[in-house]
Design an enzyme around this catalytic site. Structure first.
Site, mmCIF file in Angstrom:
data_model
loop_
_atom_site.group_PDB
_atom_site.id
_atom_site.type_symbol
_atom_site.label_atom_id
_atom_site.label_comp_id
_atom_site.label_asym_id
_atom_site.label_seq_id
_atom_site.Cartn_x
_atom_site.Cartn_y
_atom_site.Cartn_z
ATOM 1 N N GLN A 1 0.829 -1.224 0.000
ATOM 2 C CA GLN A 1 0.000 0.000 0.000
ATOM 3 C C GLN A 1 0.856 1.263 0.000
ATOM 4 O O GLN A 1 0.545 2.221 -0.723
ATOM 5 C CB GLN A 1 -1.017 0.013 1.138
ATOM 6 C CG GLN A 1 -0.469 0.173 2.520
ATOM 7 C CD GLN A 1 -1.556 0.603 3.528
ATOM 8 O OE1 GLN A 1 -2.557 1.240 3.181
ATOM 9 N NE2 GLN A 1 -1.346 0.242 4.785
ATOM 10 N N ASP B 1 13.693 -9.837 -4.393
ATOM 11 C CA ASP B 1 13.453 -10.426 -3.073
ATOM 12 C C ASP B 1 14.578 -9.942 -2.161
ATOM 13 O O ASP B 1 15.738 -10.337 -2.334
ATOM 14 C CB ASP B 1 13.455 -11.958 -3.206
ATOM 15 C CG ASP B 1 13.264 -12.644 -1.861
ATOM 16 O OD1 ASP B 1 13.280 -11.957 -0.821
ATOM 17 O OD2 ASP B 1 13.119 -13.883 -1.860
ATOM 18 N N ILE B 2 14.246 -9.094 -1.214
ATOM 19 C CA ILE B 2 15.315 -8.471 -0.406
ATOM 20 C C ILE B 2 16.004 -9.462 0.539
ATOM 21 O O ILE B 2 17.027 -9.145 1.123
ATOM 22 C CB ILE B 2 14.821 -7.209 0.356
ATOM 23 C CG1 ILE B 2 13.762 -7.557 1.401
ATOM 24 C CG2 ILE B 2 14.341 -6.131 -0.605
ATOM 25 C CD1 ILE B 2 13.505 -6.419 2.407
ATOM 26 N N ALA C 1 8.352 -5.359 3.561
ATOM 27 C CA ALA C 1 8.364 -5.847 4.943
ATOM 28 C C ALA C 1 7.407 -7.023 5.070
ATOM 29 O O ALA C 1 6.489 -7.179 4.260
ATOM 30 C CB ALA C 1 7.930 -4.732 5.897
ATOM 31 N N TYR C 2 7.659 -7.828 6.092
ATOM 32 C CA TYR C 2 6.670 -8.822 6.511
ATOM 33 C C TYR C 2 5.786 -8.087 7.517
ATOM 34 O O TYR C 2 6.227 -7.776 8.619
ATOM 35 C CB TYR C 2 7.354 -10.044 7.138
ATOM 36 C CG TYR C 2 6.374 -11.113 7.547
ATOM 37 C CD1 TYR C 2 6.038 -12.155 6.683
ATOM 38 C CD2 TYR C 2 5.751 -11.073 8.789
ATOM 39 C CE1 TYR C 2 5.111 -13.125 7.049
ATOM 40 C CE2 TYR C 2 4.821 -12.039 9.164
ATOM 41 C CZ TYR C 2 4.508 -13.057 8.289
ATOM 42 O OH TYR C 2 3.590 -14.013 8.646
ATOM 43 N N TYR D 1 6.996 -9.122 15.258
ATOM 44 C CA TYR D 1 7.024 -8.125 14.176
ATOM 45 C C TYR D 1 7.866 -6.916 14.599
ATOM 46 O O TYR D 1 8.812 -6.527 13.903
ATOM 47 C CB TYR D 1 5.592 -7.695 13.816
ATOM 48 C CG TYR D 1 5.502 -6.460 12.954
ATOM 49 C CD1 TYR D 1 5.861 -6.495 11.609
ATOM 50 C CD2 TYR D 1 5.063 -5.239 13.489
ATOM 51 C CE1 TYR D 1 5.794 -5.349 10.818
ATOM 52 C CE2 TYR D 1 4.983 -4.097 12.701
ATOM 53 C CZ TYR D 1 5.350 -4.155 11.375
ATOM 54 O OH TYR D 1 5.281 -3.020 10.604
HETATM 55 N N1 LIG Z 1 0.606 -1.150 7.659
HETATM 56 C C1 LIG Z 1 0.805 -0.509 8.813
HETATM 57 O O1 LIG Z 1 -0.122 -0.264 9.600
HETATM 58 C C2 LIG Z 1 2.199 -0.056 9.187
HETATM 59 C C3 LIG Z 1 2.393 0.640 10.383
HETATM 60 C C4 LIG Z 1 3.678 1.074 10.707
HETATM 61 C C5 LIG Z 1 4.734 0.811 9.862
HETATM 62 N N2 LIG Z 1 4.523 0.097 8.709
HETATM 63 C C6 LIG Z 1 5.661 -0.165 7.828
HETATM 64 O O2 LIG Z 1 5.431 0.530 6.624
HETATM 65 C C7 LIG Z 1 6.016 -0.173 5.529
HETATM 66 C C8 LIG Z 1 5.007 -0.330 4.404
HETATM 67 O O3 LIG Z 1 3.897 -1.036 4.889
HETATM 68 P P1 LIG Z 1 2.654 -1.393 3.957
HETATM 69 O O4 LIG Z 1 1.434 -1.173 4.759
HETATM 70 O O5 LIG Z 1 2.804 -0.768 2.626
HETATM 71 O O6 LIG Z 1 2.870 -2.967 3.818
HETATM 72 P P2 LIG Z 1 2.253 -3.994 2.765
HETATM 73 O O7 LIG Z 1 1.102 -3.403 2.074
HETATM 74 O O8 LIG Z 1 2.100 -5.275 3.501
HETATM 75 O O9 LIG Z 1 3.443 -4.142 1.703
HETATM 76 C C9 LIG Z 1 4.613 -4.815 2.004
HETATM 77 C C10 LIG Z 1 5.278 -5.162 0.711
HETATM 78 O O10 LIG Z 1 6.500 -5.870 1.000
HETATM 79 C C11 LIG Z 1 6.642 -6.894 0.049
HETATM 80 N N3 LIG Z 1 7.547 -7.938 0.504
HETATM 81 C C12 LIG Z 1 7.351 -8.903 1.433
HETATM 82 N N4 LIG Z 1 8.429 -9.720 1.503
HETATM 83 C C13 LIG Z 1 9.331 -9.248 0.603
HETATM 84 C C14 LIG Z 1 10.626 -9.654 0.206
HETATM 85 N N5 LIG Z 1 11.218 -10.721 0.758
HETATM 86 N N6 LIG Z 1 11.270 -8.938 -0.753
HETATM 87 C C15 LIG Z 1 10.676 -7.848 -1.324
HETATM 88 N N7 LIG Z 1 9.438 -7.426 -1.003
HETATM 89 C C16 LIG Z 1 8.773 -8.116 -0.036
HETATM 90 C C17 LIG Z 1 5.229 -7.406 -0.169
HETATM 91 O O11 LIG Z 1 5.167 -8.101 -1.399
HETATM 92 P P3 LIG Z 1 4.231 -9.420 -1.548
HETATM 93 O O12 LIG Z 1 2.845 -8.927 -1.287
HETATM 94 O O13 LIG Z 1 4.504 -9.864 -2.936
HETATM 95 O O14 LIG Z 1 4.712 -10.364 -0.483
HETATM 96 C C18 LIG Z 1 4.454 -6.090 -0.197
HETATM 97 O O15 LIG Z 1 4.449 -5.583 -1.506
HETATM 98 C C19 LIG Z 1 6.564 -1.471 6.113
HETATM 99 O O16 LIG Z 1 7.930 -1.312 6.399
HETATM 100 C C20 LIG Z 1 5.820 -1.611 7.428
HETATM 101 O O17 LIG Z 1 6.567 -2.346 8.377
HETATM 102 C C21 LIG Z 1 3.275 -0.324 8.350
#
Ligand SMILES: NC(=O)c1ccc[n+]([C@@H]2O[C@H](COP(=O)([O-])OP(=O)(O)OC[C@H]3O[C@@H](n4cnc5c(N)ncnc54)[C@H](OP(=O)(O)O)[C@@H]3O)[C@@H](O)[C@H]2O)c1
Length: 292
Positions: free
Chosen positions: A12, A39-40, A63-64, A128
């Site tokens: 997102q 793949d990081i 991120a996971y 996490y």
């Molecule tokens: N969402 C929240 O509420 C929140 C809150 C605080 C901080 N954050 C941080 O904000 C950042 C962005 O979050 P988001 O909400 O955009 O997360 P998201 O929608 O879950 O997206 C995470 C992305 O990481 C990819 N990914 C997973 N494993 C990977 C790997 N080994 N190599 C490369 N890409 C990989 C996923 O791809 P696939 O789908 O193909 O696996 C997905 O595209 C993250 O660092 C998260 O920790 C998020």
């Protein structure tokens, strides 16, 4: 023109980055890589990416992010959030690339009652948060030119998030029970993407750790109530304690981030979460109107 690599391209935040950065196409050249393209966790692939293309910045959104899933899939969470961050940090340091890494309020345990500043002691409650914290530490030790941006409660018109879940449940259910004893700041991912663009466009070089969320404070109950008000959905909301909705991962009760540093360095005002929620809701409504 700055050349930028964005990891985790289907997520997102990365999708919001695409929207925002496309408005600066004359000054920014951006390469988006999905998990299957880059793949990081694969160190050789990461180094190859930086060998093939000369980048100025790498924005790591990969991120996971399954907070509860991480409790059982510890190895996967660690390999992406900690090892993956390490590979990027090493490759960025070697190639003189600025690494902008996204981290989380879940590095804190929530025992404070005043907003967390960047230097406050960290103590993650779950896997996490612990693996994201490991990622932060390894970036600091390996890559001098880094920005670690901690954010909280991300939502947007893309992917799965609290706003979209509430809209779905609110239209299906007559009543919903939502926890009121976890307090934080919702953050529109598009606002965060805008902030990331400022770091790049203004070539900020005050490297280090920053906090960013929308202004204001809310419980999940407050957030849900605002979602239903703004979207004219009538649903009975019941405030419950976290204990009444047990989940595998423990969450901080208070994870409000102090944003004084980022506001000072970027000279910005940050929108209040309710104003950003209104914008996100309008964008979502427009999107669903177009698709029908
Ligand atoms: N969402 C929240 O509420 C929140 C809150 C605080 C901080 N954050 C941080 O904000 C950042 C962005 O979050 P988001 O909400 O955009 O997360 P998201 O929608 O879950 O997206 C995470 C992305 O990481 C990819 N990914 C997973 N494993 C990977 C790997 N080994 N190599 C490369 N890409 C990989 C996923 O791809 P696939 O789908 O193909 O696996 C997905 O595209 C993250 O660092 C998260 O920790 C998020």
């Amino acid at each position: 023109m700055s050349k930028i690599l964005v990891t985790g391209a289907t997520g997102q935040l990365a999708t919001c980055i695409k929207d925002v950065f496309s408005e600066c196409a004359d000054t920014l050249s951006v390469v988006y890589r999905t998990s299957s393209e880059l793949d990081i966790t694969d160190v050789a692939t990461v180094f190859q990416e930086f060998k093939t293309t000369t980048y100025d910045y790498c924005i790591n959104t990969a991120a996971y992010t399954h907070v509860d899933g991480a409790e059982t899939n510890q190895e996967t969470a660690r390999s992406v959030n900690s090892e993956g961050a390490k590979h990027l940090a090493a490759a960025c340091a070697k190639n003189n690339v600025v690494l902008i890494h996204i981290s989380t309020d879940f590095v804190f345990d929530g025992s404070q009652s005043v907003p967390y500043i960047e230097e406050d002691a960290t103590h993650a409650l779950g896997v996490y948060g612990a693996t994201k914290l490991e990622g932060e530490k390894t970036i600091r030790s390996l890559c001098p030119k880094h920005f670690i941006i901690r954010t909280s409660w991300l939502y947007s018109e893309y992917g799965s998030n609290f706003l979209k879940s509430m809209l779905e449940y609110g239209r299906e259910e007559e009543s919903l029970s939502i926890v009121f004893d976890q307090v934080g700041s919702p953050t529109y991912a598009r606002d965060l993407a805008q902030i990331l663009s400022l770091f790049v466009v203004r070539e900020i070089d005050d490297y280090g750790t920053y906090h960013f969320s929308n202004e204001g404070v809310a419980s999940w109950y407050d957030f849900a109530q605002a979602i239903f008000e703004i979207n004219n959905i009538s649903v009975r909301l019941l405030p419950i304690r976290s204990e009444a909705y047990p989940l595998p991962a423990q969450r901080p009760h208070f994870s409000v981030l102090d944003k004084s540093k980022i506001k000072k360095v970027l000279q910005i005002e940050i929108p209040h979460w309710r104003d950003s929620l209104l914008r996100a809701s309008e964008t979502l409504a427009l999107k669903s109107k177009k698709s029908t």
